[in-house]
Design a protein around this motif. Structure first.
Motif, PDB file in Angstrom:
ATOM      1  N   ARG A  58     -12.288  -5.959  17.341  1.00 55.74           N
ATOM      2  CA  ARG A  58     -11.769  -6.427  18.590  1.00 55.74           C
ATOM      3  C   ARG A  58     -10.726  -7.290  18.291  1.00 55.74           C
ATOM      4  N   PRO A  59      -9.190  -7.116  19.023  1.00 52.00           N
ATOM      5  CA  PRO A  59      -8.365  -7.973  18.678  1.00 52.00           C
ATOM      6  C   PRO A  59      -8.484  -9.456  19.363  1.00 52.00           C
ATOM      7  N   PRO A  60      -7.856 -10.494  18.756  1.00 55.64           N
ATOM      8  CA  PRO A  60      -7.844 -11.722  19.489  1.00 55.64           C
ATOM      9  C   PRO A  60      -6.995 -11.740  20.722  1.00 55.64           C
ATOM     10  N   PRO A  61      -7.243 -12.830  21.533  1.00 57.07           N
ATOM     11  CA  PRO A  61      -6.545 -12.971  22.871  1.00 57.07           C
ATOM     12  C   PRO A  61      -4.996 -12.954  22.346  1.00 57.07           C
ATOM     13  N   PRO A  62      -4.000 -12.520  23.262  1.00 60.85           N
ATOM     14  CA  PRO A  62      -2.596 -12.457  23.062  1.00 60.85           C
ATOM     15  C   PRO A  62      -2.277 -14.034  23.006  1.00 60.85           C
ATOM     16  N   PRO A  63      -1.165 -14.224  22.148  1.00 60.33           N
ATOM     17  CA  PRO A  63      -0.847 -15.569  21.797  1.00 60.33           C
ATOM     18  C   PRO A  63      -0.056 -16.293  23.221  1.00 60.33           C
ATOM     19  N   ALA A  64      -0.667 -17.372  23.375  1.00 62.59           N
ATOM     20  CA  ALA A  64      -0.119 -18.092  24.524  1.00 62.59           C
ATOM     21  C   ALA A  64       1.293 -18.445  24.441  1.00 62.59           C
ATOM     22  N   LYS A  65       1.651 -18.708  23.138  1.00 60.14           N
ATOM     23  CA  LYS A  65       3.130 -18.806  22.648  1.00 60.14           C
ATOM     24  C   LYS A  65       3.779 -17.556  21.778  1.00 60.14           C
ATOM     25  N   LYS A  66       4.436 -16.970  22.438  1.00 61.04           N
ATOM     26  CA  LYS A  66       5.047 -15.622  21.850  1.00 61.04           C
ATOM     27  C   LYS A  66       5.732 -15.859  20.286  1.00 61.04           C
ATOM     28  N   PRO A  67       5.568 -15.143  19.555  1.00 61.90           N
ATOM     29  CA  PRO A  67       6.509 -15.463  18.078  1.00 61.90           C
ATOM     30  C   PRO A  67       7.960 -15.282  18.333  1.00 61.90           C
ATOM     31  N   ALA A  68       8.760 -15.743  17.774  1.00 60.29           N
ATOM     32  CA  ALA A  68       9.999 -15.491  17.712  1.00 60.29           C
ATOM     33  C   ALA A  68      10.520 -14.389  16.965  1.00 60.29           C
ATOM     34  N   ILE A  69      11.094 -13.378  17.578  1.00 61.28           N
ATOM     35  CA  ILE A  69      11.445 -12.157  16.967  1.00 61.28           C
ATOM     36  C   ILE A  69      12.901 -11.975  16.421  1.00 61.28           C
ATOM     37  N   THR A  70      13.190 -11.886  15.218  1.00 60.65           N
ATOM     38  CA  THR A  70      14.584 -11.967  14.804  1.00 60.65           C
ATOM     39  C   THR A  70      14.581 -10.483  13.825  1.00 60.65           C
ATOM     40  N   THR A  71      15.849 -10.225  13.698  1.00 55.82           N
ATOM     41  CA  THR A  71      16.195  -8.814  12.902  1.00 55.82           C
ATOM     42  C   THR A  71      15.875  -9.187  11.348  1.00 55.82           C
ATOM     43  N   ARG A  72      15.007  -8.067  10.850  1.00 58.09           N
ATOM     44  CA  ARG A  72      14.843  -8.138   9.362  1.00 58.09           C
ATOM     45  C   ARG A  72      16.007  -8.284   8.611  1.00 58.09           C
ATOM     46  N   ALA A  73      15.891  -8.886   7.585  1.00 56.24           N
ATOM     47  CA  ALA A  73      16.958  -8.992   6.568  1.00 56.24           C
ATOM     48  C   ALA A  73      17.399  -7.453   6.091  1.00 56.24           C
ATOM     49  N   GLY A  74      18.621  -7.140   6.003  1.00 60.65           N
ATOM     50  CA  GLY A  74      19.184  -5.968   5.575  1.00 60.65           C
ATOM     51  C   GLY A  74      19.187  -4.784   6.545  1.00 60.65           C
ATOM     52  N   PHE A  75      18.649  -5.286   7.976  1.00 55.87           N
ATOM     53  CA  PHE A  75      18.676  -4.263   9.056  1.00 55.87           C
ATOM     54  C   PHE A  75      19.839  -4.738  10.027  1.00 55.87           C
ATOM     55  N   GLU A  76      20.514  -5.665   9.685  1.00 55.50           N
ATOM     56  CA  GLU A  76      21.374  -6.144  10.720  1.00 55.50           C
ATOM     57  C   GLU A  76      22.642  -5.151  10.594  1.00 55.50           C
ATOM     58  N   VAL A  77      23.430  -5.226  11.912  1.00 53.14           N
ATOM     59  CA  VAL A  77      24.732  -4.572  11.881  1.00 53.14           C
ATOM     60  C   VAL A  77      25.719  -5.836  11.911  1.00 53.14           C
ATOM     61  N   ASP A  78      27.234  -5.345  11.659  1.00 55.39           N
ATOM     62  CA  ASP A  78      28.260  -6.396  11.929  1.00 55.39           C
ATOM     63  C   ASP A  78      28.025  -7.273  13.005  1.00 55.39           C
ATOM     64  N   ARG A  79      28.353  -8.643  12.883  1.00 50.76           N
ATOM     65  CA  ARG A  79      28.342  -9.445  13.860  1.00 50.76           C
ATOM     66  C   ARG A  79      26.600  -9.195  14.969  1.00 50.76           C
ATOM     67  N   HIS A  80      25.787  -9.148  14.332  1.00 48.28           N
ATOM     68  CA  HIS A  80      24.492  -8.634  15.056  1.00 48.28           C
ATOM     69  C   HIS A  80      24.354  -9.788  16.040  1.00 48.28           C
ATOM     70  N   GLU A  81      24.231 -11.095  15.513  1.00 60.41           N
ATOM     71  CA  GLU A  81      23.830 -12.028  16.572  1.00 60.41           C
ATOM     72  C   GLU A  81      25.104 -12.507  17.356  1.00 60.41           C
ATOM     73  N   GLU A  82      26.237 -12.556  17.019  1.00 57.85           N
ATOM     74  CA  GLU A  82      27.324 -12.820  17.913  1.00 57.85           C
ATOM     75  C   GLU A  82      27.511 -12.113  19.118  1.00 57.85           C
ATOM     76  N   GLN A  83      27.104 -10.641  18.732  1.00 59.05           N
ATOM     77  CA  GLN A  83      27.425  -9.810  19.889  1.00 59.05           C
ATOM     78  C   GLN A  83      25.961  -9.713  20.858  1.00 59.05           C
ATOM     79  N   GLY A  84      24.960 -10.623  20.400  1.00 58.32           N
ATOM     80  CA  GLY A  84      23.883 -10.671  21.487  1.00 58.32           C
ATOM     81  C   GLY A  84      23.119  -9.344  21.414  1.00 58.32           C
ATOM     82  N   LEU A  85      22.787  -8.603  20.052  1.00 56.77           N
ATOM     83  CA  LEU A  85      22.494  -7.224  20.048  1.00 56.77           C
ATOM     84  C   LEU A  85      20.877  -7.574  20.128  1.00 56.77           C
ATOM     85  N   PRO A  86      20.029  -6.625  20.424  1.00 56.27           N
ATOM     86  CA  PRO A  86      18.450  -6.737  20.353  1.00 56.27           C
ATOM     87  C   PRO A  86      18.204  -6.965  18.873  1.00 56.27           C
ATOM     88  N   PRO A  87      17.116  -7.500  18.571  1.00 58.34           N
ATOM     89  CA  PRO A  87      16.381  -7.696  17.165  1.00 58.34           C
ATOM     90  C   PRO A  87      15.976  -6.224  16.838  1.00 58.34           C
TER      91      PRO A  87
END
Length: 306
Positions: free
Chosen positions: A85-114
């Protein structure tokens, strides 16, 4: 007259006696409250009374019954072990970021989804995701319901339109229905406008058929470019989960060099049957669950961590 005087004396005596008794009761009550009803010799408090004890017993009995039902379901579906059985969902969700090497140009600057393949967590959980929607096996729905295994679906309309009701039953069981484009094209070959039509069009379909616009999008084949992520963002997508492993009816494929699973890994499979595999979807689930359970992992719901 003496009788009247005697009665008055009696009444006076009982009034004084009552006052004394009430005062004694008050003193004892105050002492009990001040001491928290503890005994003078600091003995342990008395055991739980019957109603709370019955409630605890009832809760424990329910847990035992639930586990027994899960054990029976695991045997019924031919699993080597009972799923964890899985544990309860985390009360504080982890920060989701783009995996290194999976970015596109200006990924963060454009506010693109991770874009990510693993959720950052130390918990021994993995996330099962299933794509497309070609196979609509009733036995798969029964199996996942019996075993109470969470998963996330990424759907393409040209496949699910054959039977929207099948995925509505899936949704009623708590499964998130997400975006995998209208027609499953190779998106980098298309213009921004064409990609937006594929992604926003599927957003419209899911909302119309299932009542909610998805926040998750998976590009077909896992291929994308900057226009893909811009179109996804403009269609209301917040996350682009890919995968770290893929499971079939006869094997696992791995992205990592160690060919193993890790905490927070996203696992891919597909709605496929005997026309495409040497087996059916319940066979794939057995391959999946037998491995993750043997390695001490539980299956959690991806959306609970986002």
């Amino acid at each position: 007259m003496r009788a009247v005087v005697q009665n008055d004396k009696n009444r006076s005596w009982w009034r004084r006696r009552g006052t004394t008794v009430r005062a004694s009761v008050a003193v004892l009550t105050a002492a009990a409250l001040a001491s928290g009803c503890a005994r003078a010799d600091d003995e342990a408090p008395p055991p739980l009374k019957a109603p709370p004890a019955r409630a605890l017993d009832g809760y424990a009995a329910k847990l035992r019954a639930d586990h027994a039902a899960l054990v029976a379901a695991a045997k019924r579906w031919g699993l080597q072990r009972t799923p964890l059985r899985p544990p309860p969902p985390p009360a504080k969700k982890p920060a989701i970021t783009t995996r290194a090497g999976f970015e596109v140009d200006r990924h963060e600057e454009q506010g693109l989804p991770p874009v990510f393949t693993t959720v950052p967590t130390r918990q021994k959980v993995v996330f099962l995701t299933i794509d497309d929607g070609a196979e609509k096996d009733p036995a798969f729905l029964r199996m996942m319901t019996d075993l109470r295994i969470p998963y996330t679906a990424f759907l393409s309309d040209y496949l699910v339109s054959e039977n929207y009701g099948y995925f509505r039953r899936m949704q009623a069981g708590g499964v998130g229905l997400n975006n995998h484009t209208l027609n499953h094209p190779y998106l980098p070959d298309l213009s921004y406008t064409e990609q937006k039509h594929e992604i926003c069009g599927m957003q419209d379909v899911v909302e119309r058929r299932y009542g909610k616009r998805p926040l998750l999008f998976r590009p077909p084949y896992g291929n994308y470019n900057s226009d893909t992520l811009r179109a996804a963002r403009d269609c209301g997508i917040e996350y682009v989960p890919l995968w770290n492993e893929e499971v079939f009816v006869d094997r696992w494929d791995y992205r990592e060099w160690d060919r193993d699973i890790h905490p927070g890994d996203i696992v891919l499979s597909h709605f496929r049957g005997e026309d495409d595999w040497d087996g059916r979807m319940p066979d794939m689930i057995r391959v999946f669950l037998d491995k993750v359970t043997a390695k001490g992992y539980a299956v959690a719901r991806l959306e609970d961590y986002l």
